[in-house]
Design an enzyme around this catalytic site. Structure first.
Site, PDB file in Angstrom:
ATOM      1  N   LYS A  17      45.805  62.073  61.620  1.00 48.22           N
ATOM      2  CA  LYS A  17      45.175  63.303  61.134  1.00 48.22           C
ATOM      3  C   LYS A  17      44.424  64.008  62.274  1.00 48.22           C
ATOM      4  O   LYS A  17      44.236  63.428  63.352  1.00 48.22           O
ATOM      5  CB  LYS A  17      44.234  62.950  59.977  1.00 48.22           C
ATOM      6  N   TYR A  63      50.147  67.169  49.678  1.00 53.19           N
ATOM      7  CA  TYR A  63      49.067  66.628  48.853  1.00 53.19           C
ATOM      8  C   TYR A  63      49.110  67.166  47.422  1.00 53.19           C
ATOM      9  O   TYR A  63      48.066  67.272  46.772  1.00 53.19           O
ATOM     10  CB  TYR A  63      47.713  66.936  49.493  1.00 53.19           C
ATOM     11  N   ASN A  83      39.596  60.129  57.603  1.00 55.00           N
ATOM     12  CA  ASN A  83      39.893  58.697  57.768  1.00 55.00           C
ATOM     13  C   ASN A  83      41.104  58.425  58.672  1.00 55.00           C
ATOM     14  O   ASN A  83      41.774  57.411  58.532  1.00 55.00           O
ATOM     15  CB  ASN A  83      40.047  58.036  56.402  1.00 55.00           C
ATOM     16  N   HIS A  90      47.245  58.886  57.592  1.00 55.72           N
ATOM     17  CA  HIS A  90      47.881  58.901  56.272  1.00 55.72           C
ATOM     18  C   HIS A  90      49.069  57.954  56.303  1.00 55.72           C
ATOM     19  O   HIS A  90      49.775  57.875  57.307  1.00 55.72           O
ATOM     20  CB  HIS A  90      48.386  60.318  55.942  1.00 55.72           C
ATOM     21  N   GLU A  99      57.820  62.861  51.381  1.00 58.46           N
ATOM     22  CA  GLU A  99      56.984  63.288  52.513  1.00 58.46           C
ATOM     23  C   GLU A  99      57.801  63.374  53.808  1.00 58.46           C
ATOM     24  O   GLU A  99      57.598  64.297  54.605  1.00 58.46           O
ATOM     25  CB  GLU A  99      55.807  62.319  52.672  1.00 58.46           C
TER      26      GLU A  99
HETATM   27  P1  DAT Z   1      44.822  57.708  50.817  1.00 54.52           P
HETATM   28  O1  DAT Z   1      44.841  58.617  52.031  1.00 54.52           O
HETATM   29  O2  DAT Z   1      44.080  56.436  51.116  1.00 54.52           O
HETATM   30  O3  DAT Z   1      46.181  57.507  50.212  1.00 54.52           O
HETATM   31  P2  DAT Z   1      44.273  59.536  48.607  1.00 54.52           P
HETATM   32  O4  DAT Z   1      45.748  59.791  48.549  1.00 54.52           O
HETATM   33  O5  DAT Z   1      43.621  59.112  47.335  1.00 54.52           O
HETATM   34  O6  DAT Z   1      43.913  58.447  49.724  1.00 54.52           O
HETATM   35  O7  DAT Z   1      43.519  60.850  49.089  1.00 54.52           O
HETATM   36  C1  DAT Z   1      44.052  61.647  50.135  1.00 54.52           C
HETATM   37  C2  DAT Z   1      42.939  61.961  51.113  1.00 54.52           C
HETATM   38  O8  DAT Z   1      41.927  62.769  50.491  1.00 54.52           O
HETATM   39  C3  DAT Z   1      42.185  60.715  51.607  1.00 54.52           C
HETATM   40  O9  DAT Z   1      42.813  60.104  52.710  1.00 54.52           O
HETATM   41  C4  DAT Z   1      40.842  61.258  51.926  1.00 54.52           C
HETATM   42  C5  DAT Z   1      40.623  62.361  50.907  1.00 54.52           C
HETATM   43  N1  DAT Z   1      39.894  61.894  49.721  1.00 54.52           N
HETATM   44  C6  DAT Z   1      40.375  61.088  48.741  1.00 54.52           C
HETATM   45  N2  DAT Z   1      39.472  60.869  47.780  1.00 54.52           N
HETATM   46  C7  DAT Z   1      38.376  61.571  48.154  1.00 54.52           C
HETATM   47  C8  DAT Z   1      37.085  61.772  47.578  1.00 54.52           C
HETATM   48  N3  DAT Z   1      36.742  61.214  46.417  1.00 54.52           N
HETATM   49  N4  DAT Z   1      36.208  62.559  48.241  1.00 54.52           N
HETATM   50  C9  DAT Z   1      36.544  63.146  49.406  1.00 54.52           C
HETATM   51  N5  DAT Z   1      37.738  63.009  50.004  1.00 54.52           N
HETATM   52  C10 DAT Z   1      38.643  62.240  49.398  1.00 54.52           C
HETATM   53 MG    MG Z   2      47.453  58.896  49.267  1.00 51.90          MG
END
Ligand code: DAT
Ligand code: MG
Length: 140
Positions: free
Chosen positions: A11, A51, A118, A121, A132
């Site tokens: 990212k 997303y 973080n 991805h 994707e």
């Molecule tokens: P991951 O990337 O671990 O698959 P995800 O698909 O649930 O997580 O969410 C996509 C991204 O969005 C994630 O990497 C960071 C952000 N994100 C997820 N949940 C969040 C939250 N509750 N508050 C802020 N950012 C969040």
């Molecule tokens: Mg995810």
């Protein structure tokens, strides 16, 4: 486990912090193969499709802002069980609680922003991986 492909993104925070090599090093050290690699500055349309499952959530707009704030490195990574395997390498979503030894646990921290930054991805299932990969590597 079956031979799989997954989509990995470094990212904008990972690219800006010069952690691209570190992420790719961990993928290769684990024994996974990088089948395709590119750097691009994603636009809103690509990120909205990528997303789609999160559309309407409170962090969706901040997520798109963050993901379009700079270039990302996209990779197709291959290996047996690589979808789960890369997510284990990445660690859980929140870098504060991600396990030490994982990319997010070792290298990530919270910045107090509306979206969790973080570093990486990784696709979460065979179907999302293929979807994707089609978005980021339309020719593959
Ligand atoms: P991951 O990337 O671990 O698959 P995800 O698909 O649930 O997580 O969410 C996509 C991204 O969005 C994630 O990497 C960071 C952000 N994100 C997820 N949940 C969040 C939250 N509750 N508050 C802020 N950012 C969040
Ligand atoms: Mg995810």
């Amino acid at each position: 486990a079956e031979l799989q492909r997954t989509l990995v993104l470094v990212k904008p925070d990972g690219v800006a912090r010069q952690l691209t090599g570190e992420v790719l090093r961990r993928i290769e050290a684990k024994g996974y193969s990088i089948a395709a690699l590119t750097m691009r500055h994603a636009d809103r349309d690509l990120l909205t499709a990528h997303y789609a499952e999160h559309e309407g959530k409170p962090f969706f707009e901040p997520l798109l802002e963050f993901m379009s704030s700079g270039p990302v490195v996209a990779a197709i990574v291959e290996g047996h069980g690589v979808i789960e395997g890369f997510r284990t390498l990445a660690g859980t979503t929140n870098p504060t609680s991600a396990a030490p030894g994982s990319i997010r646990g070792d290298l990530g921290r919270e910045w107090g922003t509306a979206v969790v930054q973080n570093l990486v991805h990784g696709s979460d299932a065979v179907e999302s991986a293929e979807r994707e990969i089609g978005l980021w590597f339309p020719q593959q």
